[in-house]
Design a protein around this motif. Structure first.
Motif, PDB file in Angstrom:
ATOM      1  N   PRO A 167       0.831  -1.203   0.000  1.00 62.10           N
ATOM      2  CA  PRO A 167       0.000   0.000   0.000  1.00 62.10           C
ATOM      3  C   PRO A 167       0.864   1.251   0.000  1.00 62.10           C
ATOM      4  O   PRO A 167       1.896   1.309   0.674  1.00 62.10           O
ATOM      5  CB  PRO A 167      -0.806  -0.120   1.295  1.00 62.10           C
ATOM      6  CG  PRO A 167      -0.326  -1.336   1.991  1.00 62.10           C
ATOM      7  CD  PRO A 167       0.603  -2.071   1.134  1.00 62.10           C
ATOM      8  N   GLN A 328       0.344  -0.356   5.732  1.00 64.16           N
ATOM      9  CA  GLN A 328      -1.067  -0.344   5.390  1.00 64.16           C
ATOM     10  C   GLN A 328      -1.859   0.568   6.308  1.00 64.16           C
ATOM     11  O   GLN A 328      -1.486   0.805   7.464  1.00 64.16           O
ATOM     12  CB  GLN A 328      -1.641  -1.757   5.438  1.00 64.16           C
ATOM     13  CG  GLN A 328      -1.885  -2.302   6.828  1.00 64.16           C
ATOM     14  CD  GLN A 328      -2.565  -3.658   6.790  1.00 64.16           C
ATOM     15  OE1 GLN A 328      -1.918  -4.661   6.571  1.00 64.16           O
ATOM     16  NE2 GLN A 328      -3.869  -3.664   7.021  1.00 64.16           N
ATOM     17  N   ILE A 331      -7.906  -0.642   8.692  1.00 60.62           N
ATOM     18  CA  ILE A 331      -9.076  -0.978   7.890  1.00 60.62           C
ATOM     19  C   ILE A 331     -10.145  -1.584   8.793  1.00 60.62           C
ATOM     20  O   ILE A 331      -9.860  -2.476   9.592  1.00 60.62           O
ATOM     21  CB  ILE A 331      -8.713  -1.971   6.767  1.00 60.62           C
ATOM     22  CG1 ILE A 331      -7.572  -1.408   5.916  1.00 60.62           C
ATOM     23  CG2 ILE A 331      -9.926  -2.262   5.882  1.00 60.62           C
ATOM     24  CD1 ILE A 331      -7.040  -2.373   4.879  1.00 60.62           C
ATOM     25  N   VAL A 490     -10.510   6.638   3.596  1.00 59.50           N
ATOM     26  CA  VAL A 490     -11.083   6.106   2.368  1.00 59.50           C
ATOM     27  C   VAL A 490     -12.337   5.346   2.749  1.00 59.50           C
ATOM     28  O   VAL A 490     -12.284   4.433   3.580  1.00 59.50           O
ATOM     29  CB  VAL A 490     -10.094   5.178   1.626  1.00 59.50           C
ATOM     30  CG1 VAL A 490     -10.777   4.529   0.425  1.00 59.50           C
ATOM     31  CG2 VAL A 490      -8.858   5.946   1.180  1.00 59.50           C
ATOM     32  N   TRP A 514     -11.189  -2.280  -4.374  1.00 59.44           N
ATOM     33  CA  TRP A 514     -10.977  -1.888  -2.985  1.00 59.44           C
ATOM     34  C   TRP A 514      -9.502  -1.660  -2.681  1.00 59.44           C
ATOM     35  O   TRP A 514      -9.134  -0.671  -2.046  1.00 59.44           O
ATOM     36  CB  TRP A 514     -11.527  -2.970  -2.058  1.00 59.44           C
ATOM     37  CG  TRP A 514     -13.025  -3.038  -1.998  1.00 59.44           C
ATOM     38  CD1 TRP A 514     -13.914  -2.180  -2.584  1.00 59.44           C
ATOM     39  CD2 TRP A 514     -13.792  -4.004  -1.290  1.00 59.44           C
ATOM     40  NE1 TRP A 514     -15.198  -2.574  -2.296  1.00 59.44           N
ATOM     41  CE2 TRP A 514     -15.161  -3.688  -1.499  1.00 59.44           C
ATOM     42  CE3 TRP A 514     -13.479  -5.117  -0.517  1.00 59.44           C
ATOM     43  CZ2 TRP A 514     -16.195  -4.440  -0.952  1.00 59.44           C
ATOM     44  CZ3 TRP A 514     -14.504  -5.872   0.036  1.00 59.44           C
ATOM     45  CH2 TRP A 514     -15.845  -5.537  -0.174  1.00 59.44           C
ATOM     46  N   SER A 518      -7.782   1.722  -1.475  1.00 57.31           N
ATOM     47  CA  SER A 518      -7.196   1.714  -0.133  1.00 57.31           C
ATOM     48  C   SER A 518      -5.708   2.006  -0.159  1.00 57.31           C
ATOM     49  O   SER A 518      -5.157   2.545   0.815  1.00 57.31           O
ATOM     50  CB  SER A 518      -7.454   0.359   0.534  1.00 57.31           C
ATOM     51  OG  SER A 518      -8.838   0.082   0.612  1.00 57.31           O
ATOM     52  N   ALA A 521      -4.511   5.572   0.738  1.00 55.50           N
ATOM     53  CA  ALA A 521      -4.624   6.115   2.089  1.00 55.50           C
ATOM     54  C   ALA A 521      -3.254   6.203   2.749  1.00 55.50           C
ATOM     55  O   ALA A 521      -2.313   5.492   2.385  1.00 55.50           O
ATOM     56  CB  ALA A 521      -5.558   5.247   2.929  1.00 55.50           C
ATOM     57  N   VAL A 530      -9.383   3.153   6.516  1.00 56.96           N
ATOM     58  CA  VAL A 530     -10.262   2.696   5.439  1.00 56.96           C
ATOM     59  C   VAL A 530     -11.492   2.069   6.077  1.00 56.96           C
ATOM     60  O   VAL A 530     -11.365   1.214   6.960  1.00 56.96           O
ATOM     61  CB  VAL A 530      -9.556   1.675   4.521  1.00 56.96           C
ATOM     62  CG1 VAL A 530     -10.543   1.104   3.506  1.00 56.96           C
ATOM     63  CG2 VAL A 530      -8.377   2.312   3.801  1.00 56.96           C
ATOM     64  N   VAL A 532     -14.892  -0.022   5.072  1.00 55.98           N
ATOM     65  CA  VAL A 532     -15.606  -0.753   4.034  1.00 55.98           C
ATOM     66  C   VAL A 532     -16.991  -1.096   4.569  1.00 55.98           C
ATOM     67  O   VAL A 532     -17.126  -1.736   5.615  1.00 55.98           O
ATOM     68  CB  VAL A 532     -14.835  -2.018   3.593  1.00 55.98           C
ATOM     69  CG1 VAL A 532     -14.458  -2.899   4.773  1.00 55.98           C
ATOM     70  CG2 VAL A 532     -15.638  -2.807   2.567  1.00 55.98           C
ATOM     71  N   LEU A 544      -9.221  -7.934   2.524  1.00 50.75           N
ATOM     72  CA  LEU A 544      -8.889  -6.509   2.604  1.00 50.75           C
ATOM     73  C   LEU A 544      -8.381  -6.151   3.993  1.00 50.75           C
ATOM     74  O   LEU A 544      -7.394  -5.416   4.127  1.00 50.75           O
ATOM     75  CB  LEU A 544     -10.126  -5.678   2.253  1.00 50.75           C
ATOM     76  CG  LEU A 544      -9.960  -4.158   2.339  1.00 50.75           C
ATOM     77  CD1 LEU A 544      -8.965  -3.675   1.292  1.00 50.75           C
ATOM     78  CD2 LEU A 544     -11.301  -3.450   2.164  1.00 50.75           C
ATOM     79  N   TRP A 547      -5.032  -7.316   4.211  1.00 45.56           N
ATOM     80  CA  TRP A 547      -4.276  -6.941   3.016  1.00 45.56           C
ATOM     81  C   TRP A 547      -3.539  -8.178   2.480  1.00 45.56           C
ATOM     82  O   TRP A 547      -2.319  -8.247   2.413  1.00 45.56           O
ATOM     83  CB  TRP A 547      -3.295  -5.807   3.278  1.00 45.56           C
ATOM     84  CG  TRP A 547      -2.948  -5.079   2.015  1.00 45.56           C
ATOM     85  CD1 TRP A 547      -2.063  -5.472   1.053  1.00 45.56           C
ATOM     86  CD2 TRP A 547      -3.505  -3.846   1.545  1.00 45.56           C
ATOM     87  NE1 TRP A 547      -2.039  -4.574   0.014  1.00 45.56           N
ATOM     88  CE2 TRP A 547      -2.912  -3.555   0.294  1.00 45.56           C
ATOM     89  CE3 TRP A 547      -4.440  -2.957   2.050  1.00 45.56           C
ATOM     90  CZ2 TRP A 547      -3.219  -2.415  -0.441  1.00 45.56           C
ATOM     91  CZ3 TRP A 547      -4.752  -1.823   1.329  1.00 45.56           C
ATOM     92  CH2 TRP A 547      -4.143  -1.559   0.097  1.00 45.56           C
TER      93      TRP A 547
END
Length: 651
Positions: A167, A328, A331, A490, A514, A518, A521, A530, A532, A544, A547
């Motif tokens: 990421p 990352q 999330i 995000v 996605w 993502s 970010a 993030v 979702v 996700l 990751w």
């Protein structure tokens, strides 16, 4: 030579004599004119020979259109292989591979008397060497196998890799460094990206790493003359690196050492013209024929990429978990039980409280917020109204659709109807579908956050970059801009509209979109989050959260093996009027074990049949369909049938 005649039964080389006056100019790869069936037609000279196996009388070439050798021998071999793989003709492939001629572009600029001939720019060796010997900290050395891959490229070895980018990765710079390592080893590079924005990024990175005059960027937006000028720079081997959108998969390169495709799951890589090749498959075929290196990169991973790893054709380039955790964003889903307990409306709301609070905190910190909403215009798709499980055919696992509110579910593959359809997951009989677009979402957010600038990025206007200040950007997938310093938040909305699409690759495409959003970010340590809007127990959401595109791709591939779907199996689509489709399938000597699905309606007075075979029988299926098309062509069939091998869309 290959004659420009679009008839399947004439898909073979033809022999012509070369007059003494044309002996020097008539070299393999040049454009020529010949008499064929009484007409003057164009074509490409494929090779020269001392004698012909043809026993009849041979005609002479009418004209060498240009001594410019635009069809590279390596590209000619590739074109033949791709035509065979996709049940097409060499002539169709060459139309895709070679841009139209512009005579003025071929002519060198006028020179004053006594001027020396222009020479290609000298290689910028110092820049190339620096790029390889001193990789950017946090670049390829963030991946355990990254430095070894660059060394293999410099040594000219056919190193093939599937790369899962971290990421926030400056992926265009990593690709430029891989290209530089290859050029250092004295070999050429072909790079393919999905759209003009990605092309601009790689173009800038190549200029920074290689220096001026070491690459060309091919883009249809350049205009035909300029694009042909740049194509000639590549075909004359004046530059070692070529980058471009889909059409660049055919670009010539001297001593090809590396082919690269970024984000191979992007549907822009699928050629919409016959024989409908996919850029990934063309480049991988090219790597195989040229015995060169390959790099399939992206934030997400496709089933095809996973198959390359599982068959051992390619190796994995992925970061260690500790590095990934540092890079990352944080999330969170909004559909898990603890969240529902705090916000009972989150299960149906498009912007539940967690998403609203996250956006508010980022804006208060002076950071931009990205909101991704699905693109408009998807094919009708249905899902369970209770648990949202996509509705699939109990017979062939194809997608079910409703033509109107009072209709019964119908399979888009085999055509069967299911008036008593029941969800296999929860037993519910009701079905639903929903998509809400970017403009309406922007209006809703404008009311939710008064005084905050709200911008949209989509089909009408695509933003490349945005400042790193408080603002909301509502974007459709693929149109997300890059924020200075990264987005503070995000938000991934309307996720069911993606997951429940009538598409074999719905989950894979959702995962790709996605991850691509993502990745824009900030890292979690810098406040990047993030959200979702989906149930945290779903496989794409789990992938996700961790990751882990590799785990998800392996899971998808295993499911497709079980169901007999690509890439675990090969499929071909045959589309046309019902009598024409039946005629072709009657003629075709299909390989043993070919499974026929359908027919189903495919437009006004059109129907489609799907043919499925094992991967080991793929070449036989393509050959059988091409031969059958040739027989119908020779019989002067009034209606043509469209043949697509491994179509991007199966319905």
């Amino acid at each position: 030579m290959c004659v420009d005649v679009p008839l399947p039964h004439l898909d073979r080389p033809f022999d012509y004599l070369v007059a003494g006056a044309d002996d020097v100019a008539a070299q393999p790869g040049v454009r020529v004119k010949v008499r064929f069936a009484g007409q003057l037609v164009g074509g490409f000279l494929l090779e020269r020979a001392e004698a012909s196996e043809h026993q009849g009388k041979l005609a002479y070439l009418e004209k060498v259109v240009s001594p410019e050798r635009v069809l590279d021998p390596e590209v000619a071999r590739l074109a033949r292989a791709v035509a065979d793989r996709y049940a097409g003709s060499l002539n169709d492939v060459l139309r895709l591979a070679i841009p139209p001629r512009h005579a003025r572009v071929e002519s060198p600029p006028a020179k004053a008397k006594g001027d020396a001939p222009a020479e290609p720019a000298e290689p910028a060796e110092p820049a190339v060497q620096r790029a390889f010997q001193a990789p950017v900290p946090g670049g390829w050395d963030s991946y355990p196998t990254g430095p070894a891959y660059l060394k293999a490229l410099e040594a000219g070895r056919p190193a093939r890799a599937v790369w899962s980018a971290l990421p926030g990765e400056d992926w265009s710079l990593r690709i430029a460094e891989a290209a530089a390592a290859t050029v250092t080893g004295g070999r050429g590079v072909v790079i393919v990206v999905g759209d003009a924005r990605d092309l601009d990024r790689v173009d800038r990175s190549l200029g920074a790493v290689l220096g001026p005059g070491r690459h060309v960027a091919l883009n249809a937006a350049l205009g035909p003359a300029e694009r042909y000028r740049r194509f000639l720079a590549a075909s004359r081997h004046q530059v070692p690196v070529v980058v471009g959108t889909r059409a660049a998969m055919w670009a010539p390169a001297a001593e090809l050492g590396l082919v690269v495709i970024w984000d191979d799951g992007d549907d822009l890589h699928a050629e919409p013209r016959s024989p409908y090749p996919h850029a990934r498959d063309v480049l991988l075929t090219r790597a195989q024929l040229a015995d060169c290196a390959a790099l399939v990169g992206g934030f997400a991973r496709t089933g095809e990429g996973q198959l390359l790893l599982e068959t051992g054709w390619a190796k994995e380039i992925v970061a260690e978990r500790a590095v990934l955790r540092r890079r990352q964003p944080a999330i969170s889903p909004t559909g898990d039980d603890p969240q529902l307990a705090r916000d009972a409306g989150a299960v149906v709301a498009r912007l539940p409280s967690l998403a609203w609070q996250t956006a508010k905190q980022a804006l208060q910190a002076g950071l931009p917020v990205l909101v991704q909403v699905p693109r408009r215009g998807y094919l009708p798709s249905v899902a369970c109204a209770e648990c949202r499980t996509p509705a699939r055919c109990p017979e062939c696992s194809g997608p079910l659709a409703l033509q109107n509110a009072r209709d019964v579910p119908v399979c888009l593959w085999c055509g069967r109807s299911f008036p008593a359809y029941q969800c296999p997951a929860c037993g519910e009989r009701r079905l639903r579908a929903s998509v809400i677009g970017a403009k309406r979402t922007a209006e809703e957010l404008g009311r939710a956050f008064p005084g905050v600038p709200v911008r949209t990025s989509g089909r009408d206007e695509i933003l490349d970059t945005v400042p790193g200040e408080a603002a909301i950007v509502v974007a459709t997938p693929g149109a997300e801009p890059v924020a200075e310093g990264g987005f503070g938040a995000v938000l991934l909305l309307d996720t069911w509209a993606l997951l429940s699409r009538a598409d074999l690759r719905a989950a894979e495409e959702t995962m790709r979109r996605w991850l691509n959003a993502s990745a824009l970010a900030r890292p979690g340590s810098e406040g990047g989050r993030v959200i979702v809007v989906a149930d945290g127990s779903l496989a794409p959401v789990q992938a996700l959260l961790r990751w882990d595109p590799g785990w998800f791709a392996a899971r998808e591939l295993a499911e497709r093996r079980e169901l007999g779907f690509p890439p675990a199996a090969r499929m071909a689509s045959v589309t046309g009027p019902a009598p024409a489709v039946a005629d072709l399938l009657t003629i075709a000597d299909l390989p043993d074990g070919t499974e026929q699905l359908g027919p189903v309606p495919a437009g006004e007075e059109q129907e489609r049949m799907l043919l499925r075979v094992s991967r080991s029988r793929a070449a036989e299926l393509a050959h059988a369909l091409h031969v059958a098309a040739g027989v119908r062509s020779a019989r002067k069939a009034a209606v043509a049938v469209r043949i697509q091998v491994d179509p991007a869309e199966l319905f």
